[in-house]
Design a protein around this motif. Structure first.
Motif, PDB file in Angstrom:
ATOM      1  N   GLU A 108      17.849   2.030  -1.715  1.00 49.60           N
ATOM      2  CA  GLU A 108      17.690   3.322  -1.052  1.00 49.60           C
ATOM      3  C   GLU A 108      16.247   3.573  -0.649  1.00 49.60           C
ATOM      4  OE1 GLU A 108      17.736   7.871  -2.633  1.00 49.60           O
ATOM      5  OE2 GLU A 108      19.482   6.645  -3.173  1.00 49.60           O
ATOM      6  N   LEU A 109      15.325   3.308  -1.568  1.00 52.11           N
ATOM      7  CA  LEU A 109      13.916   3.571  -1.283  1.00 52.11           C
ATOM      8  C   LEU A 109      13.358   2.578  -0.272  1.00 52.11           C
ATOM      9  CD1 LEU A 109      12.669   4.448  -4.864  1.00 52.11           C
ATOM     10  CD2 LEU A 109      13.186   6.013  -2.998  1.00 52.11           C
ATOM     11  N   ASP A 110      13.854   1.363  -0.302  1.00 50.63           N
ATOM     12  CA  ASP A 110      13.378   0.385   0.674  1.00 50.63           C
ATOM     13  C   ASP A 110      13.768   0.790   2.091  1.00 50.63           C
ATOM     14  OD1 ASP A 110      12.221  -1.091  -1.314  1.00 50.63           O
ATOM     15  OD2 ASP A 110      13.761  -2.651  -1.371  1.00 50.63           O
ATOM     16  N   ARG A 111      14.805   1.616   2.216  1.00 49.03           N
ATOM     17  CA  ARG A 111      15.217   2.098   3.542  1.00 49.03           C
ATOM     18  C   ARG A 111      14.543   3.419   3.917  1.00 49.03           C
ATOM     19  NH1 ARG A 111      20.443   0.858   1.376  1.00 49.03           N
ATOM     20  NH2 ARG A 111      20.779   3.101   1.052  1.00 49.03           N
ATOM     21  N   ALA A 112      13.949   4.083   2.939  1.00 51.26           N
ATOM     22  CA  ALA A 112      13.501   5.464   3.138  1.00 51.26           C
ATOM     23  C   ALA A 112      12.134   5.538   3.813  1.00 51.26           C
ATOM     24  CB  ALA A 112      13.452   6.189   1.794  1.00 51.26           C
ATOM     25  N   GLY A 113      12.010   6.475   4.720  1.00 47.67           N
ATOM     26  CA  GLY A 113      10.736   6.675   5.393  1.00 47.67           C
ATOM     27  C   GLY A 113       9.638   7.156   4.481  1.00 47.67           C
ATOM     28  N   TRP A 114      10.021   7.847   3.386  1.00 43.97           N
ATOM     29  CA  TRP A 114       9.029   8.368   2.438  1.00 43.97           C
ATOM     30  C   TRP A 114       8.176   7.241   1.876  1.00 43.97           C
ATOM     31  CZ3 TRP A 114       9.735   9.426  -3.325  1.00 43.97           C
ATOM     32  CH2 TRP A 114       8.708  10.229  -3.810  1.00 43.97           C
ATOM     33  N   TYR A 115       8.735   6.013   1.813  1.00 42.90           N
ATOM     34  CA  TYR A 115       8.013   4.916   1.189  1.00 42.90           C
ATOM     35  C   TYR A 115       7.413   3.938   2.202  1.00 42.90           C
ATOM     36  CZ  TYR A 115       9.015   6.249  -3.547  1.00 42.90           C
ATOM     37  OH  TYR A 115       9.024   6.922  -4.736  1.00 42.90           O
ATOM     38  N   ARG A 116       7.255   4.380   3.434  1.00 38.34           N
ATOM     39  CA  ARG A 116       6.634   3.493   4.421  1.00 38.34           C
ATOM     40  C   ARG A 116       5.174   3.197   4.073  1.00 38.34           C
ATOM     41  NH1 ARG A 116       9.388   6.716   9.383  1.00 38.34           N
ATOM     42  NH2 ARG A 116      11.426   5.702   9.295  1.00 38.34           N
ATOM     43  N   SER A 117       4.534   4.119   3.358  1.00 31.52           N
ATOM     44  CA  SER A 117       3.142   3.908   2.953  1.00 31.52           C
ATOM     45  C   SER A 117       3.036   3.361   1.532  1.00 31.52           C
ATOM     46  CB  SER A 117       2.361   5.217   3.072  1.00 31.52           C
ATOM     47  OG  SER A 117       2.982   6.230   2.292  1.00 31.52           O
ATOM     48  N   LEU A 118       4.137   2.827   1.001  1.00 28.34           N
ATOM     49  CA  LEU A 118       4.129   2.259  -0.345  1.00 28.34           C
ATOM     50  C   LEU A 118       3.142   1.095  -0.434  1.00 28.34           C
ATOM     51  CD1 LEU A 118       5.612   2.156  -3.161  1.00 28.34           C
ATOM     52  CD2 LEU A 118       7.070   0.397  -2.140  1.00 28.34           C
ATOM     53  N   PRO A 119       2.271   1.082  -1.451  1.00 28.24           N
ATOM     54  CA  PRO A 119       1.361  -0.061  -1.619  1.00 28.24           C
ATOM     55  C   PRO A 119       2.135  -1.366  -1.752  1.00 28.24           C
ATOM     56  CG  PRO A 119       0.676   1.775  -2.994  1.00 28.24           C
ATOM     57  CD  PRO A 119       2.002   2.149  -2.420  1.00 28.24           C
ATOM     58  N   ASP A 120       1.510  -2.455  -1.308  1.00 32.81           N
ATOM     59  CA  ASP A 120       2.196  -3.749  -1.302  1.00 32.81           C
ATOM     60  C   ASP A 120       2.396  -4.280  -2.723  1.00 32.81           C
ATOM     61  OD1 ASP A 120      -0.255  -4.874  -2.146  1.00 32.81           O
ATOM     62  OD2 ASP A 120      -0.841  -5.367  -0.106  1.00 32.81           O
ATOM     63  N   ALA A 121       3.119  -5.387  -2.823  1.00 33.84           N
ATOM     64  CA  ALA A 121       3.491  -5.942  -4.128  1.00 33.84           C
ATOM     65  C   ALA A 121       2.274  -6.298  -4.965  1.00 33.84           C
ATOM     66  CB  ALA A 121       4.385  -7.159  -3.930  1.00 33.84           C
ATOM     67  N   ASP A 122       1.208  -6.809  -4.338  1.00 29.66           N
ATOM     68  CA  ASP A 122       0.000  -7.171  -5.090  1.00 29.66           C
ATOM     69  C   ASP A 122      -0.648  -5.934  -5.715  1.00 29.66           C
ATOM     70  OD1 ASP A 122       0.323  -9.840  -4.530  1.00 29.66           O
ATOM     71  OD2 ASP A 122      -1.085  -9.861  -2.853  1.00 29.66           O
ATOM     72  N   THR A 123      -0.716  -4.858  -4.943  1.00 30.51           N
ATOM     73  CA  THR A 123      -1.306  -3.617  -5.459  1.00 30.51           C
ATOM     74  C   THR A 123      -0.460  -3.069  -6.606  1.00 30.51           C
ATOM     75  OG1 THR A 123      -2.208  -3.110  -3.275  1.00 30.51           O
ATOM     76  CG2 THR A 123      -2.062  -1.290  -4.856  1.00 30.51           C
ATOM     77  N   ARG A 124       0.856  -3.110  -6.444  1.00 26.38           N
ATOM     78  CA  ARG A 124       1.733  -2.635  -7.516  1.00 26.38           C
ATOM     79  C   ARG A 124       1.576  -3.506  -8.764  1.00 26.38           C
ATOM     80  NH1 ARG A 124       5.559  -2.599  -3.246  1.00 26.38           N
ATOM     81  NH2 ARG A 124       6.960  -4.051  -4.337  1.00 26.38           N
ATOM     82  N   ALA A 125       1.389  -4.804  -8.578  1.00 20.91           N
ATOM     83  CA  ALA A 125       1.199  -5.703  -9.720  1.00 20.91           C
ATOM     84  C   ALA A 125      -0.091  -5.359 -10.467  1.00 20.91           C
ATOM     85  CB  ALA A 125       1.179  -7.150  -9.252  1.00 20.91           C
ATOM     86  N   ARG A 126      -1.133  -4.977  -9.727  1.00 17.26           N
ATOM     87  CA  ARG A 126      -2.398  -4.605 -10.382  1.00 17.26           C
ATOM     88  C   ARG A 126      -2.231  -3.320 -11.196  1.00 17.26           C
ATOM     89  NH1 ARG A 126      -4.568  -6.626  -5.498  1.00 17.26           N
ATOM     90  NH2 ARG A 126      -4.699  -4.558  -4.555  1.00 17.26           N
ATOM     91  N   ILE A 127      -1.434  -2.381 -10.684  1.00 10.80           N
ATOM     92  CA  ILE A 127      -1.163  -1.158 -11.437  1.00 10.80           C
ATOM     93  C   ILE A 127      -0.419  -1.499 -12.731  1.00 10.80           C
ATOM     94  CG2 ILE A 127       0.212   0.968 -11.427  1.00 10.80           C
ATOM     95  CD1 ILE A 127      -0.486   1.253  -8.448  1.00 10.80           C
ATOM     96  N   LYS A 128       0.573  -2.374 -12.642  1.00  9.45           N
ATOM     97  CA  LYS A 128       1.302  -2.785 -13.843  1.00  9.45           C
ATOM     98  C   LYS A 128       0.384  -3.507 -14.822  1.00  9.45           C
ATOM     99  CE  LYS A 128       5.514  -4.363 -13.645  1.00  9.45           C
ATOM    100  NZ  LYS A 128       6.713  -5.167 -13.268  1.00  9.45           N
ATOM    101  N   ASP A 129      -0.558  -4.300 -14.313  1.00 13.06           N
ATOM    102  CA  ASP A 129      -1.485  -5.004 -15.198  1.00 13.06           C
ATOM    103  C   ASP A 129      -2.350  -4.013 -15.971  1.00 13.06           C
ATOM    104  OD1 ASP A 129      -0.574  -7.522 -14.548  1.00 13.06           O
ATOM    105  OD2 ASP A 129      -2.099  -7.890 -13.010  1.00 13.06           O
ATOM    106  N   ARG A 130      -2.769  -2.941 -15.307  1.00 13.81           N
ATOM    107  CA  ARG A 130      -3.541  -1.918 -16.016  1.00 13.81           C
ATOM    108  C   ARG A 130      -2.720  -1.290 -17.135  1.00 13.81           C
ATOM    109  NH1 ARG A 130      -6.676   2.764 -13.155  1.00 13.81           N
ATOM    110  NH2 ARG A 130      -6.902   3.195 -15.396  1.00 13.81           N
ATOM    111  N   ILE A 131      -1.469  -0.976 -16.841  1.00  9.04           N
ATOM    112  CA  ILE A 131      -0.607  -0.380 -17.862  1.00  9.04           C
ATOM    113  C   ILE A 131      -0.365  -1.373 -18.991  1.00  9.04           C
ATOM    114  CG2 ILE A 131       1.744   0.470 -18.289  1.00  9.04           C
ATOM    115  CD1 ILE A 131       1.668   1.640 -15.423  1.00  9.04           C
ATOM    116  N   ARG A 132      -0.171  -2.626 -18.642  1.00 10.64           N
ATOM    117  CA  ARG A 132       0.055  -3.655 -19.670  1.00 10.64           C
ATOM    118  C   ARG A 132      -1.149  -3.748 -20.605  1.00 10.64           C
ATOM    119  NH1 ARG A 132       1.291  -7.207 -16.423  1.00 10.64           N
ATOM    120  NH2 ARG A 132       3.574  -7.142 -16.670  1.00 10.64           N
ATOM    121  N   THR A 133      -2.349  -3.620 -20.046  1.00  6.47           N
ATOM    122  CA  THR A 133      -3.577  -3.776 -20.828  1.00  6.47           C
ATOM    123  C   THR A 133      -3.975  -2.489 -21.544  1.00  6.47           C
ATOM    124  OG1 THR A 133      -4.384  -5.454 -19.280  1.00  6.47           O
ATOM    125  CG2 THR A 133      -6.019  -4.390 -20.697  1.00  6.47           C
ATOM    126  N   GLU A 134      -3.896  -1.353 -20.832  1.00  7.93           N
ATOM    127  CA  GLU A 134      -4.417  -0.093 -21.360  1.00  7.93           C
ATOM    128  C   GLU A 134      -3.376   0.750 -22.086  1.00  7.93           C
ATOM    129  OE1 GLU A 134      -6.696   2.082 -18.396  1.00  7.93           O
ATOM    130  OE2 GLU A 134      -7.021   0.215 -17.270  1.00  7.93           O
TER     131      GLU A 134
END
Length: 388
Positions: A108-134
């Motif tokens: 649903e979200l992949d089709r939604a216009g609200w998420y057209r500005s969603l950060p790319d997979a690499d950026t999302r991975a960096r956010i997850k890495d911060r959560i994993r560490t901190e």
């Protein structure tokens, strides 16, 4: 065989019983058991008297207090947060039946216009890495900014990324502080045995539909589908087609005197035989209470037309910003606008409207005063003040 006919008064009684509002809201308190019986409890950030999730639980047992829900979420891990028709808390044991909902939200979200500005997979991975560490982080731990004009529901890129990963099940709510959500890796929140459990999509849909029907007592195909909002209308129709032998057709009398066809569990006659009179207690319900939420069902059963107006401009409101329905027994007898002013330590009654055709003798006003006093104690303010 002709469908079983259920008169309107009995239908109301059955619905309120299924939703935990037929009994007096006192006695031993089992918060998790209440959420399990309801299926889920909607979350909402607006705090006029109390936030919706707290008010909903308090309406069913007035021994409930706000810290109890956080204990179940953050410490016991016996509930989790995700999206039904809106953000909700759900019993953790339901997680295996929720796996396809994570996939549905991704599609649903992949089709939604609200998420057209969603950060790319690499950026999302960096956010997850911060959560994993901190450890668990809230949106305040990040500082990306909105680019371009701001609209009502515009979110900065990091918030879009956090919410996207929450919707699809990569992140989960660890805990909340003053309703601020803290995100953690889902594998650190969801128990391993439940994460590893696998059910086919058909089995998940079957569970969702049966669990919905069990909690509403009876309903149309739309009522069943809207309960969790975790399956499509097409999937619901397919479930009905293959489940006819395990369902009972009934006819429900509406508040307008019409008869409409609905589905019920096979044990509907046992449920009807077990019904007890609805308590005469008067209760001020939250606008997001499960009994209120489906406005069409509310109108059909109770003849009570209600809409939330907090998102409308003030000039367009018929009633007010946050107006609470008043339930007495098995009918709605009025509406009231109440606000807890914690700075002044007052529960303020801003407006009150009896329902047309409903008398308000002194005895009913006394019941309302008693409920306002219970609400005052629940919010922790010192006095109740009528400003109308």
């Amino acid at each position: 065989m002709a469908p079983l006919r259920i008169p309107n008064r009995t239908a109301r009684q059955l619905w309120l019983t299924a939703q935990g509002l037929a009994r007096t809201p006192t006695g031993a308190l089992d918060v998790l058991g209440e959420i399990r019986r309801l299926g889920f409890v909607q979350l909402d950030a607006i705090q006029v008297v109390a936030r919706a999730h707290h008010h909903i639980l308090w309406s069913r047992n007035q021994n409930y207090r706000e810290p109890m829900l956080g204990q179940l979420l953050a410490n016991d891990r016996s509930i989790f947060e995700h999206f039904t028709h809106d953000a909700s808390v759900i019993p953790m044991e339901f997680l295996p039946m929720w796996e396809r909902q994570f996939r549905r939200k991704r599609a649903e979200l992949d089709r939604a216009g609200w998420y057209r500005s969603l950060p790319d997979a690499d950026t999302r991975a960096r956010i997850k890495d911060r959560i994993r560490t901190e450890g668990p982080l809230s949106t305040h731990a990040f500082d990306s900014q909105i680019e371009g004009p701001k609209a009502m529901w515009t979110r900065p890129p990091h918030k879009l990324a956090l919410d996207y990963m929450w919707y699809v099940g990569e992140l989960a709510t660890s805990h909340r502080v003053n309703f601020t959500k803290y995100y953690d890796l889902s594998e650190r929140v969801f128990p391993q045995d439940l994460r590893a459990s696998r059910m086919s999509d058909e089995d998940q849909i079957d569970w969702l539909c049966r669990a919905a029907l069990d909690r509403i007592g009876f309903g149309s195909a739309g009522d069943i589908q809207r309960f969790w909002a975790a399956s499509s209308a097409v999937e619901l129709r397919a479930w009905l087609a293959r489940s006819q032998e395990s369902l009972q057709l009934v006819e429900i009398e509406t508040a307008q005197g019409e008869w409409v066809t609905a589905y019920a569990p096979l044990n509907i006659e046992d449920r009807l035989a077990a019904l007890r009179p609805v308590t005469s207690r008067l209760r001020i319900l939250n606008p997001f209470d499960p009994v209120i939420r489906d406005r069409n069902r509310l109108s059909r059963l109770f003849g009570f037309d209600y809409r939330v107006e907090m998102f409308k401009p003030a000039a367009q409101r018929i009633w007010g910003y946050y107006v609470f329905p008043i339930l007495e027994g098995q009918r709605f007898v009025g509406r009231i606008e109440v606000k807890a002013d914690r700075r002044a330590s007052e529960l303020q009654v801003l407006a009150f409207w009896p329902e047309p055709g409903i008398d308000w003798p002194a005895s009913r006003h006394e019941k309302l005063a008693a409920e306002l006093e219970r609400m005052r104690r629940f919010t922790g303010v010192e006095s109740t003040v009528w400003l109308t």
